[in-house]
Write a protein that holds these residues in place. Structure first.
Motif, PDB file in Angstrom:
ATOM      1  N   LEU A  34      58.385 -30.279  13.936  1.00 28.17           N
ATOM      2  CA  LEU A  34      59.054 -30.300  12.638  1.00 28.17           C
ATOM      3  C   LEU A  34      60.562 -30.163  12.779  1.00 28.17           C
ATOM      4  N   THR A  72      54.083 -36.975   8.555  1.00 26.62           N
ATOM      5  CA  THR A  72      54.096 -37.038  10.009  1.00 26.62           C
ATOM      6  C   THR A  72      54.309 -38.492  10.412  1.00 26.62           C
ATOM      7  N   ASP A 115      54.356 -27.449  14.561  1.00 22.18           N
ATOM      8  CA  ASP A 115      53.132 -27.178  13.801  1.00 22.18           C
ATOM      9  C   ASP A 115      52.003 -27.941  14.479  1.00 22.18           C
ATOM     10  N   GLY A 116      51.197 -27.236  15.276  1.00 18.01           N
ATOM     11  CA  GLY A 116      50.195 -27.926  16.076  1.00 18.01           C
ATOM     12  C   GLY A 116      50.876 -28.746  17.153  1.00 18.01           C
ATOM     13  N   THR A 134      59.047 -31.636   5.945  1.00 12.98           N
ATOM     14  CA  THR A 134      58.494 -30.927   4.787  1.00 12.98           C
ATOM     15  C   THR A 134      59.375 -31.167   3.567  1.00 12.98           C
ATOM     16  N   VAL A 139      60.756 -25.983  16.125  1.00 10.23           N
ATOM     17  CA  VAL A 139      59.639 -25.524  15.295  1.00 10.23           C
ATOM     18  C   VAL A 139      58.523 -26.551  15.418  1.00 10.23           C
TER      19      VAL A 139
END
Length: 294
Positions: A147, A39, A142-143, A81, A140
């Motif tokens: 991403l 991140t 994530d929290g 990722t 997309v």
């Protein structure tokens, strides 16, 4: 049947130039933890101008008091990722002494194309798990970490490559203001060359007339942001800000762990993990392939 001599393969494998890994930046990884994903705080400034009303001259009198300065740097949490490229083969224990080198050579031959395909499509192991990637039409999250951004189409309908590249680079300059990347499938290279839109600079890099780096991915598919294949005679190309990547050292399975006793064969595996990211901009253009007609 004649007993022919078994020799080592005389050919030397040479990766194609101007690929993704050769073009992106390679910052220090600071340990292996990046393989769990990363991140970062992305800051994409737009900037603005102002003036001193006591010194400014308009030619028609004094200007009014300048407006208050406002925030003009977009900030947000971004993430990426990792994914793994591998090559595996089976052989007889007779080839025991060369198994590790064969596995390493097999990985070296496929990893560039596989990394590029994953970065274009977002697919690894048949699943959409590679973030960020190029051909994307949905965000997309994530929290609170983004991403995947959406590729914003600048040109659609398969415009001629000069018009499309010009529009793409103009938007990239407005978004990033620095040297970015133009991602193209190799099928587009003859078209860029015919239009004199690609050249090799003094550092051996492929660049556009505007000075952006061209990534000609062997694994790049030319597909649209929604993942559909481009129509015949066309291709999609993408632009991003500067990109970077981490990769692990190659892993080659040990011989003692690779013997399949049920079939009396050796299953040799070579693999390497990658992670790729890019800054700020994510743009797309649909180009027509072919040479100038005038």
């Amino acid at each position: 049947m004649a007993a022919r001599q078994l020799v080592d393969l005389p050919a030397v494998f040479t990766p194609l130039p101007y690929g993704l890994w050769d073009t992106v930046q390679h910052p220090a990884a600071n340990g292996p933890h990046w393989q769990q994903g990363i991140t970062w705080i992305e800051r994409c400034p737009t900037g603005d101008t102002t003036y001193d009303e006591c010194l400014a001259v308009t030619g028609t009198g004094s200007p009014p008091e300048p407006p208050a300065k406002t925030a003009n740097v977009e900030q947000g949490s971004r993430g990426a990722t990792s994914f793994t490229v591998y090559a595996e083969f089976e052989c007889s224990p007779v080839g025991l002494g060369e198994a590790e080198s064969i596995a390493s050579a097999a990985l070296a031959r496929v990893e560039q194309a596989q990394v590029e395909a994953a970065f274009w499509t977002g697919v690894a192991g048949g699943q959409d798990v590679v973030f960020p990637h190029l051909a994307a039409d949905a965000e997309v999250v994530d929290g609170d970490v983004v991403l995947q951004t959406v590729a914003s189409p600048v040109v659609t309908g398969g415009a001629d490559v000069a018009q499309a590249l010009g529009a793409l680079e103009q938007e990239l300059a407005a978004c990033y203001s620095g040297q970015g990347l133009i991602h193209v499938p190799r099928s587009a290279l003859p078209t860029l060359a015919a239009w004199k839109l690609a050249r090799v600079d003094d550092d051996g890099r492929l660049v556009t007339p505007a000075g952006n780096l061209i990534v000609a991915g062997t694994g790049y598919t030319g597909s649209a942001p929604d993942g559909t294949a481009a129509a015949a005679g066309t291709a999609w190309i993408y632009a991003t800000g500067a990109a970077w990547g981490y990769r692990s050292d190659p892993y080659v399975s040990r011989l003692r762990d690779s013997l399949d006793r049920t079939s009396n064969t050796i299953r040799m595996l070579a693999e390497r993990t990658y992670l790729l990211g890019f800054e700020c901009c994510h743009l797309a253009a649909h180009i027509a392939l072919g040479v100038p007609t005038e």
